[in-house]
Enzyme design. Structure first.
Site, PDB file in Angstrom:
ATOM      1  N   HIS A  16       1.556  -2.748   3.564  1.00  0.00           N
ATOM      2  CA  HIS A  16       0.147  -2.591   3.939  1.00  0.00           C
ATOM      3  C   HIS A  16      -0.196  -3.644   4.994  1.00  0.00           C
ATOM      4  CE1 HIS A  16      -0.540  -6.055   1.399  1.00  0.00           C
ATOM      5  NE2 HIS A  16      -0.088  -5.407   0.330  1.00  0.00           N
ATOM      6  N   HIS A  44       1.039  -7.248   4.575  1.00  0.00           N
ATOM      7  CA  HIS A  44       2.442  -7.475   4.966  1.00  0.00           C
ATOM      8  C   HIS A  44       2.567  -7.513   6.501  1.00  0.00           C
ATOM      9  CE1 HIS A  44       3.173  -5.212   0.986  1.00  0.00           C
ATOM     10  NE2 HIS A  44       3.584  -6.437   0.764  1.00  0.00           N
ATOM     11  N   GLY A  75       1.966 -14.809   1.654  1.00  0.00           N
ATOM     12  CA  GLY A  75       0.525 -14.578   1.675  1.00  0.00           C
ATOM     13  C   GLY A  75      -0.205 -15.455   0.664  1.00  0.00           C
ATOM     14  N   ARG A  90      -0.473  -2.175  -5.255  1.00  0.00           N
ATOM     15  CA  ARG A  90      -0.905  -1.574  -6.526  1.00  0.00           C
ATOM     16  C   ARG A  90      -2.291  -0.924  -6.450  1.00  0.00           C
ATOM     17  NH1 ARG A  90       1.863  -6.476  -8.665  1.00  0.00           N
ATOM     18  NH2 ARG A  90       3.556  -5.757 -10.011  1.00  0.00           N
TER      19      ARG A  90
HETATM   20  P1  AMP Z   1       4.662  -8.137  -2.249  1.00  0.00           P
HETATM   21  O1  AMP Z   1       5.280  -7.033  -1.477  1.00  0.00           O
HETATM   22  O2  AMP Z   1       3.385  -7.747  -2.928  1.00  0.00           O
HETATM   23  O3  AMP Z   1       5.615  -8.870  -3.139  1.00  0.00           O
HETATM   24  O4  AMP Z   1       4.203  -9.213  -1.173  1.00  0.00           O
HETATM   25  C1  AMP Z   1       5.078  -9.695  -0.186  1.00  0.00           C
HETATM   26  C2  AMP Z   1       4.389 -10.792   0.585  1.00  0.00           C
HETATM   27  O5  AMP Z   1       3.184 -10.283   1.145  1.00  0.00           O
HETATM   28  C3  AMP Z   1       3.973 -11.979  -0.311  1.00  0.00           C
HETATM   29  O6  AMP Z   1       4.126 -13.183   0.422  1.00  0.00           O
HETATM   30  C4  AMP Z   1       2.517 -11.695  -0.586  1.00  0.00           C
HETATM   31  O7  AMP Z   1       1.762 -12.846  -0.873  1.00  0.00           O
HETATM   32  C5  AMP Z   1       2.092 -11.091   0.749  1.00  0.00           C
HETATM   33  N1  AMP Z   1       0.885 -10.293   0.567  1.00  0.00           N
HETATM   34  C6  AMP Z   1       0.673  -9.300  -0.324  1.00  0.00           C
HETATM   35  N2  AMP Z   1      -0.595  -8.850  -0.234  1.00  0.00           N
HETATM   36  C7  AMP Z   1      -1.185  -9.571   0.754  1.00  0.00           C
HETATM   37  C8  AMP Z   1      -2.485  -9.580   1.329  1.00  0.00           C
HETATM   38  N3  AMP Z   1      -3.443  -8.769   0.919  1.00  0.00           N
HETATM   39  N4  AMP Z   1      -2.735 -10.451   2.320  1.00  0.00           N
HETATM   40  C9  AMP Z   1      -1.768 -11.304   2.766  1.00  0.00           C
HETATM   41  N5  AMP Z   1      -0.530 -11.352   2.264  1.00  0.00           N
HETATM   42  C10 AMP Z   1      -0.238 -10.490   1.270  1.00  0.00           C
END
Ligand code: AMP
Length: 310
Positions: free
Chosen positions: A34, A37, A150, A190
């Site tokens: 999204h 990312h 993030g 999610r």
């Molecule tokens: P995930 O795929 O959810 O494990 O997240 C991968 C990376 O993207 C992690 O460093 C998260 O903190 C970051 N991330 C997920 N959602 C967001 C968001 N809304 N804003 C900024 N970074 C994000």
């Protein structure tokens, strides 16, 4: 964009890039990409010659009864988004690639200790063992100069910054602001599970954090008063949500703050809409006694001596 799925091929790519003095920026994700990312990818592009994006839904960071099996996955969509956003290498290892003996056969784990005893760590036992272990594996394989995380997962970011320090990785960790929808809801893979009514109420997490900021700006410093006010906002705005926690933790130690917030702190909230778990947070710092918000990038002098390449 090059696609790589074996750790050995990833290492070979990195070795060749290093020979050409290229700098490597790394974004680790679980996919279903999204805008949050993509913002990490964009930041990595600005500061590095090569951007490696990993997509791996890491089984060891999900507890029993959590959503590992139904975590959203769409590799075609992710591949197209990664290509369009200028990723150089899409690294999609298999579970066998990262856990050759199966995740049950992993004997050595990276434990961030007391940084993980509260907030997410308390509600998801074992979660950060899985996170810190897989991030360590990925860092060893990708060997980036800079890694982008993030603020959305602030406790994770705190764990990773400490891991890099304590395990002597020559990597600069960069924390990017949380990307949000118009109503403040933090973007998350999610969010697609939410019904329209839940989606409306989900902005309650961001509104509870806005309430905390207002109180802090008005001079309130008592952590429990701030937590209580945030709970009231959540109950009012998101009656369908089950609150898991609202907490304030000292940023450095991640211990709960009781009484006045005097130093950098993490204000965090987690709530469930049925089985969909959402988290959000704010980082507060005090500059001349006034609250300021969000992650602060370490100064150049703080980074000196850590072997970070320009
Ligand atoms: P995930 O795929 O959810 O494990 O997240 C991968 C990376 O993207 C992690 O460093 C998260 O903190 C970051 N991330 C997920 N959602 C967001 C968001 N809304 N804003 C900024 N970074 C994000």
């Amino acid at each position: 964009m090059q696609e790589i799925d074996s750790p050995a091929a990833m290492r070979a790519y990195v070795a060749s890039a290093r020979c050409q003095a290229k700098s490597i920026g790394f974004v680790a994700t679980m996919g279903y990409l999204h805008r949050g990312h993509l913002a990490l990818i964009e930041a990595a592009k600005q500061e590095n010659t090569i951007v490696v994006l990993s997509i791996f839904v890491n089984p060891t960071q999900f507890g029993a009864g959590e959503d590992f099996d139904r975590y959203p996955r769409d590799s075609d969509r992710d591949r197209a988004l990664a290509r369009d956003s200028g990723v150089s290498v899409l690294f999609m290892p298999s579970t066998h690639g990262l856990y050759p003996n199966g995740s049950g056969g992993q004997r050595v784990w990276v434990d961030a200790g007391t940084l993980t005893h509260h907030l997410e760590g308390a509600w998801r036992p074992g979660h950060f063992l899985g996170v810190a272990t897989v991030v360590t594996k990925l860092f060893n394989i990708v060997q980036p100069d800079r890694a982008y995380f993030g603020q959305k997962d602030a406790q994770q970011a705190r764990v990773v910054t400490q891991l890099v320090r304590d395990l002597a990785f020559p990597i600069e960790v960069k924390i990017q602001p949380t990307a949000r929808d118009d109503d403040g809801l933090a973007l998350s893979s999610r969010n697609i599970y939410l019904t329209p009514e839940e989606r409306k109420q989900a902005s309650g997490l961001a509104r509870a954090l806005a309430c905390a900021r207002t109180l802090l700006s008005d001079g309130e410093r008592d952590a429990q008063s701030i937590e209580q006010a945030m709970r009231c906002v959540l109950v009012e705005v998101a009656p369908l949500a089950t609150i898991e926690y609202v907490g304030v933790a000292d940023w450095e130690s991640m211990h709960p703050v009781t009484g006045p917030i005097a130093r950098d702190a993490l204000i965090a909230v987690a709530a469930r809409f049925r089985s969909t778990r959402l988290i959000d947070n704010e980082i507060v710092r005090f500059v001349d006694g006034a609250p300021q918000y969000g992650w602060q990038t370490p100064s150049t002098s703080e980074l000196q001596g850590k072997g970070i390449r320009a």
